[in-house]
Every structure is written in structure tokens, then in C-alpha cells.
Design an enzyme around this catalytic site. Structure first.
Site, mmCIF file in Angstrom:
data_model
loop_
_atom_site.group_PDB
_atom_site.id
_atom_site.type_symbol
_atom_site.label_atom_id
_atom_site.label_comp_id
_atom_site.label_asym_id
_atom_site.label_seq_id
_atom_site.Cartn_x
_atom_site.Cartn_y
_atom_site.Cartn_z
ATOM 1 C CE LYS A 129 -4.401 1.123 0.140
ATOM 2 N NZ LYS A 129 -5.588 0.439 -0.385
ATOM 3 C CG ASP A 169 -7.272 3.437 -0.965
ATOM 4 O OD1 ASP A 169 -7.780 2.310 -0.892
ATOM 5 O OD2 ASP A 169 -7.303 4.244 -0.006
HETATM 6 P P1 NDP Z 1 -12.868 7.826 -2.980
HETATM 7 O O1 NDP Z 1 -11.790 8.819 -2.756
HETATM 8 O O2 NDP Z 1 -13.409 7.609 -4.339
HETATM 9 O O3 NDP Z 1 -14.097 8.147 -2.018
HETATM 10 C C1 NDP Z 1 -13.950 8.213 -0.637
HETATM 11 C C2 NDP Z 1 -15.271 8.626 -0.024
HETATM 12 O O4 NDP Z 1 -15.181 8.475 1.397
HETATM 13 C C3 NDP Z 1 -15.608 10.092 -0.272
HETATM 14 O O5 NDP Z 1 -16.990 10.236 -0.290
HETATM 15 C C4 NDP Z 1 -14.994 10.781 0.954
HETATM 16 O O6 NDP Z 1 -15.586 12.015 1.274
HETATM 17 C C5 NDP Z 1 -15.290 9.760 2.029
HETATM 18 N N1 NDP Z 1 -14.279 9.861 3.076
HETATM 19 C C6 NDP Z 1 -12.956 9.647 2.951
HETATM 20 N N2 NDP Z 1 -12.335 9.872 4.122
HETATM 21 C C7 NDP Z 1 -13.300 10.228 4.988
HETATM 22 C C8 NDP Z 1 -13.302 10.569 6.361
HETATM 23 N N3 NDP Z 1 -12.158 10.594 7.067
HETATM 24 N N4 NDP Z 1 -14.493 10.848 6.950
HETATM 25 C C9 NDP Z 1 -15.648 10.830 6.233
HETATM 26 N N5 NDP Z 1 -15.703 10.512 4.924
HETATM 27 C C10 NDP Z 1 -14.551 10.219 4.321
HETATM 28 O O7 NDP Z 1 -12.292 6.462 -2.353
HETATM 29 P P2 NDP Z 1 -12.747 4.951 -2.661
HETATM 30 O O8 NDP Z 1 -14.205 4.887 -2.889
HETATM 31 O O9 NDP Z 1 -11.811 4.397 -3.659
HETATM 32 O O10 NDP Z 1 -12.387 4.262 -1.260
HETATM 33 C C11 NDP Z 1 -13.313 4.159 -0.173
HETATM 34 C C12 NDP Z 1 -12.884 3.038 0.760
HETATM 35 O O11 NDP Z 1 -12.829 1.795 0.025
HETATM 36 C C13 NDP Z 1 -11.492 3.183 1.390
HETATM 37 O O12 NDP Z 1 -11.507 2.601 2.671
HETATM 38 C C14 NDP Z 1 -10.610 2.344 0.457
HETATM 39 O O13 NDP Z 1 -9.428 1.906 1.101
HETATM 40 C C15 NDP Z 1 -11.553 1.191 0.174
HETATM 41 N N6 NDP Z 1 -11.236 0.410 -1.016
HETATM 42 C C16 NDP Z 1 -11.172 1.002 -2.258
HETATM 43 C C17 NDP Z 1 -10.902 0.219 -3.366
HETATM 44 C C18 NDP Z 1 -10.968 0.775 -4.751
HETATM 45 O O14 NDP Z 1 -10.964 -0.038 -5.693
HETATM 46 N N7 NDP Z 1 -11.041 2.066 -4.954
HETATM 47 C C19 NDP Z 1 -10.571 -1.218 -3.234
HETATM 48 C C20 NDP Z 1 -10.754 -1.751 -1.909
HETATM 49 C C21 NDP Z 1 -11.042 -0.942 -0.853
HETATM 50 P P3 NDP Z 1 -14.797 13.378 0.959
HETATM 51 O O15 NDP Z 1 -14.780 13.491 -0.537
HETATM 52 O O16 NDP Z 1 -15.565 14.443 1.660
HETATM 53 O O17 NDP Z 1 -13.403 13.207 1.536
#
Ligand code: NDP
Length: 449
Positions: A129, A169
């Protein structure tokens, strides 16, 4: 012989001593060690080879300075990382996160989890990561590009299609992968599969953007089937509004479920009638093109907006946390259960605290931990690696079937190792043991390295 809670305390003391202050990493290790220590208690081969001790120490952690210039010409400095956790069963593989909360501890927890997750997919991928404490919010397109180029200038020394293959991510989507791939290509004069999640025009796989969210819903579906239930007609509460959340919502709607909520770091929207596919497309445009806030949905469509809070008190049948780590605490897990939630499928990594998980386990609801539930994304990245290596691209139907089969197999592996009798499956135990076995057996074969 010590009992298992003494074993766990002793083991965790060692982990904390070696990695002081890394609370997220300790949490991820504790969750795994609590099921692996009892499992290996009567298997001296793993204990004598110190396999779990070795698996909780990354192969290496690289940290580096990222210097870039903002639009006003100011020089800015961030810290970048790549944690190469374990490459026993394949090249390091795992995403890159750009978020101000990124620390070594966060990336070590994610790399550790990734090792088990990648093993569960049955594809040849080790765990890693990376990321930076860079905040993409409010940055111009040119600033994002310059940051990505500066980040890749250093990262390029440590990655490669047979070494380490990063992906996206939080804060890293198709746009950032494009900038980083371009910089890698410019620096090395190589066009290869060094990153996944690439655009279709330059080696990306169909279905990769959808895969994590869809996969989390497939896992939910398989769990519900064990109880003779379907997604059709169920009310779903989802957090996040990024890649994982929007695609999880899409698949829930495809399956006849109703999506009541989505969120971002500002709060959550509650649409009592259910978010439609058209409105979901509006959210995707809001987030990907206009880089707006979820609050705008409430104004646009007359839904409720709850500022500064999370959606877990909204009554629902199923819940999919898809934003970030530790977004469901013990009280919120208890609220979900009290309000009748029958299943939780974790799209985000480690979204539930240990006390929250204990509440799920006590209530014996269907609970798919992230390393199983969100493995569809990295599995499809593994398929992108295969396509790149063979210079081919598979059709959407083939990839769709492969993803569905991989999620079925992960579900089956969790049941095999997590079946507690009486119709109850501890999916966390099952995922931890199934993920552990393959990596551990490979490590045994290598001897003491
Ligand atoms: P994105 O950046 O596309 O979206 C993240 C979302 O989560 C946004 O809506 C963001 O809001 C919100 N968010 C992030 N941090 C916080 C926080 N501290 N408090 C509240 N809301 C938060 O990321 P992904 O959708 O790619 O990833 C989401 C999760 O899925 C993570 O845990 C990631 O590790 C996991 N994941 C992702 C994969 C992928 O293929 N992308 C694969 C496997 C797991 P805002 O815009 O306001 O920050």
C-alpha cells in the site's frame, strides 16, 4: 500452555513494542491475530517458523519527500510512502491513497490487510500500500498533475510489473492514475502494467472502476442467500460517495434494493424514496467532474442532509460502509443491530472498530469483513495485470463472470473456515484463516527468510 487471550496479549505487546504509536496497524493485527493464534495453537510448524511474527513485519517501508509547486509558484512539500508488505505469493499489489490523514500506521494497516485480501482472491498477488499526506481537495487540475508527477518520480524507483503494482484508493482515481502512468512512461520509456485502474485507451480493464462496489454487493448477496434471503426489497444504508460507494449503490439498485443514504466528510444525505439510477449518475458527475459536496444533492432533490454525522442510525436491512476506516464505532454498530440490520458488507477497509465488530459477532448478524467483502477490486486489478502481460483485453461479459466467480469462491472459503455450526458463519474468522494459509505455506516453503 498459555490460554489464547494470554497468547494474544503477549503477541500484541511485541507488535506494539516494534511499532510504537501505530494504532491503526495494531488494530488490524489484533483483529487477525485473535483468530490466527488459536488456529495455529496445534500447528507447531507455523509457530516454530514464527510465521505470524514475520507476517506482521513489512518486507520494507519506503518513505520519501514529494516536492511540487502550486499554481501561485509556492514550493510545497509532502511525505510519500510505499509499504511493501509481503510478496510471498506474487508481486506487491495495493492502492495509493492521497489524504491528509495518511501516516505510516495507516498504510501499514492497509498493506497488512491487503496481503490477506489478495491471498483470498486466489490470484498471484502479494500485499502493499502507498500514498501521501497530500490533500487533493481544492487543488487545481494542474496542481494535481504536478503532485502526481513528483510522487511518481520517486515511486518509479521501487515499482514495476513484476515488483510492485499500485492502483487507486481514496483520493486516487482514473485521473491521478493517468498522470502517474504518464510520468512513469516518460521516465522509464516503458509501456507496461506498472499500475492498474488505468484508462481503457492505455491498458485499463473493463469493469475495474465498478469492481470493488459490485463485489461488496455480491458478497452481501451470497451471505443473504445462506438465510434464504435476497437483496430485492431490502433497504440499504451506504456511507461514502466515491468510487466504492457509488458502485455499491448501483448494484444494490440493479438487484431491486433501495439505497437510502450516501455521505462524504461533510455529512450524509437521506433520500426516503431511495436514490434512483438517474440521481446516482448525478452524484457521480458531482464527485468526478464538478468535485462538489454531497450536501448539494439535498438541495437539488429535496432530500434530508445531516451535517457532520454518519448514517448508521437510519433504520435499514443491510449496511455497506464504503468511506474510510473506523467509521462505525460500538454505539453505531449497536444502533444498526437494534434497528434491524441483518447484514453488513464492508466496502471500505477496516470501517468498523474492534468493539463494533464484537457487537456484530455477539448479535450473530451476517458480517463480511473488508478483506473479503472488498476484494473484488484488487481481483479485477489482478485480471488487468494478466491482460497487460498477455497484451490482450477481455470482454465485459468474461470479466463480469470472473468477478462473480471470485466473490463466490471468497464467500465459500469464509464458510469453509468460519462455519460455527447451528447455521452461523463467522466470516471474519473464515477470511482470516483462508487468507493466512496460502501466504503462510508459501513462506514455509522459502525457509527462514
Ligand atoms: P474515494 O476517494 O473515491 O471516495 C472516498 C469517499 O469516502 C468520499 O466520499 C470521501 O468524502 C469519504 N471519506 C474519505 N475519508 C473520509 C473521512 N475521514 N471521513 C468521512 N468521509 C470520508 O475512495 P474509494 O471509494 O476508492 O475508497 C473508499 C474506501 O474503500 C477506502 O476505505 C478504500 O481503502 C476502500 N477500497 C477502495 C478500493 C478501490 O478499488 N477504490 C478497493 C478496496 C477498498 P470526501 O470526498 O468528503 O473526503
Amino acid at each position: 500452555m498459555a490460554n489464547s487471550s494470554e497468547d494474544l496479549n503477549g503477541f500484541m505487546e511485541g507488535v506494539r513494542k516494534r511499532s510504537p504509536g501505530e494504532t491503526e496497524f495494531h488494530q488490524a493485527v489484533q483483529e487477525v491475530a485473535a483468530t490466527i493464534l488459536p488456529y495455529i495453537a496445534d500447528k507447531p510448524v507455523y509457530k516454530e517458523a514464527m510465521i505470524l511474527e514475520r507476517m506482521t513485519e513489512p518486507d520494507r517501508t519506503i518513505s520519501f519527500r514529494v516536492t511540487w509547486q502550486d499554481d501561485a509558484g509556492n514550493v510545497r512539500v509532502n511525505r510519500g510512502y510505499r509499504v511493501q508488505f509481503n510478496n510471498s505469493i506474487g508481486p506487491y499489489k495495493g492502492g495509493i491513497r492521497f489524504h491528509p490523514s495518511v501516516t505510516q500506521s495507516v498504510l501499514k494497516f492497509l498493506g497488512f490487510e491487503q496481503t490477506f485480501k489478495n491471498s483470498l482472491t486466489q490470484l498471484p498477488m502479494g500485499g502493499g500500500k502507498g500514498g501521501a499526506d497530500f490533500n487533493p481537495k481544492g487543488k487545481s487540475e494542474a496542481e494535481i498533475m504536478r503532485f502526481c508527477q513528483a510522487f511518481m518520480t520517486e515511486l518509479s524507483k521501487y515499482v514495476g510489473p513484476d515488483i510492485d503494482v499500485p492502483a487507486g484508493d481514496i483520493g486516487v482515481g482514473g485521473r491521478e492514475i493517468g498522470f502517474m502512468f504518464g510520468q512513469y512512461k516518460r521516465m522509464t520509456n516503458r509501456f507496461n502494467g506498472v499500475l492498474t485502474g488505468k484508462g481503457r485507451e492505455f491498458g485499463g480493464s473493463l469493469l475495474r472502476p465498478e469492481a470493488t462496489g459490485y463485489g461488496a454487493v455480491y458478497m452481501l448477496e451470497d451471505m443473504l442467500h445462506t438465510k434464504g434471503n435476497e437483496i430485492d426489497g431490502k433497504r440499504a444504508v451506504i456511507s461514502g460517495s466515491g468510487n466504492v460507494a457509488t458502485h455499491a449503490a448501483e448494484k444494490i439498485i440493479h438487484r431491486g434494493g433501495t439505497v437510502l443514504t450516501l455521505s462524504d466528510s461533510g455529512g450524509f444525505i437521506y433520500d426516503k424514496d431511495g436514490i434512483t439510477l438517474e440521481r446516482l449518475q448525478w452524484i457521480k458527475d458531482l464527485k468526478e467532474k464538478r468535485r462538489g459536496r454531497i450536501e448539494e444533492y439535498a438541495t437539488e432533490f429535496g432530500a434530508e442532509f445531516h451535517a457532520g454525522t454518519r448514517p448508521w442510525n437510519i433504520p435499514c436491512d443491510v449496511a455497506l460502509p464504503c468511506a474510510t476506516q473506523n467509521e462505525i464505532n460500538a454505539d453505531e454498530a449497536a444502533a444498526l443491530i437494534k434497528n434491524g440490520c441483518m447484514a453488513v458488507s464492508e466496502g471500505a477497509n477496516m470501517p468498523t472498530t474492534i468493539d463494533g465488530i464484537n457487537n456484530y459477532l455477539e448479535a450473530k448478524i451476517l458480517y463480511a469483513p473488508s478483506k473479503a467483502a472488498n476484494a473484488g477490486g484488487v481481483a479485477t486489478s489482478g485480471l488487468e495485470m494478466s491482460q497487460n502481460a498477455a497484451h490482450i483485453s477481455w470482454k465485459e461479459e468474461e470479466l463480469s463472470k470472473l468477478l462473480r466467480d471470485i466473490m463466490h469462491n471468497i464467500h465459500a472459503a469464509c464458510v469453509e473456515y468460519g462455519d460455527q455450526g447451528g447455521g452461523y458463519v463467522d466470516y471474519m474468522k473464515g477470511a482470516n484463516i483462508a487468507g493466512f494459509r496460502k501466504v503462510a505455506d508459501a513462506m514455509l516453503a522459502f525457509g527462514a527468510i
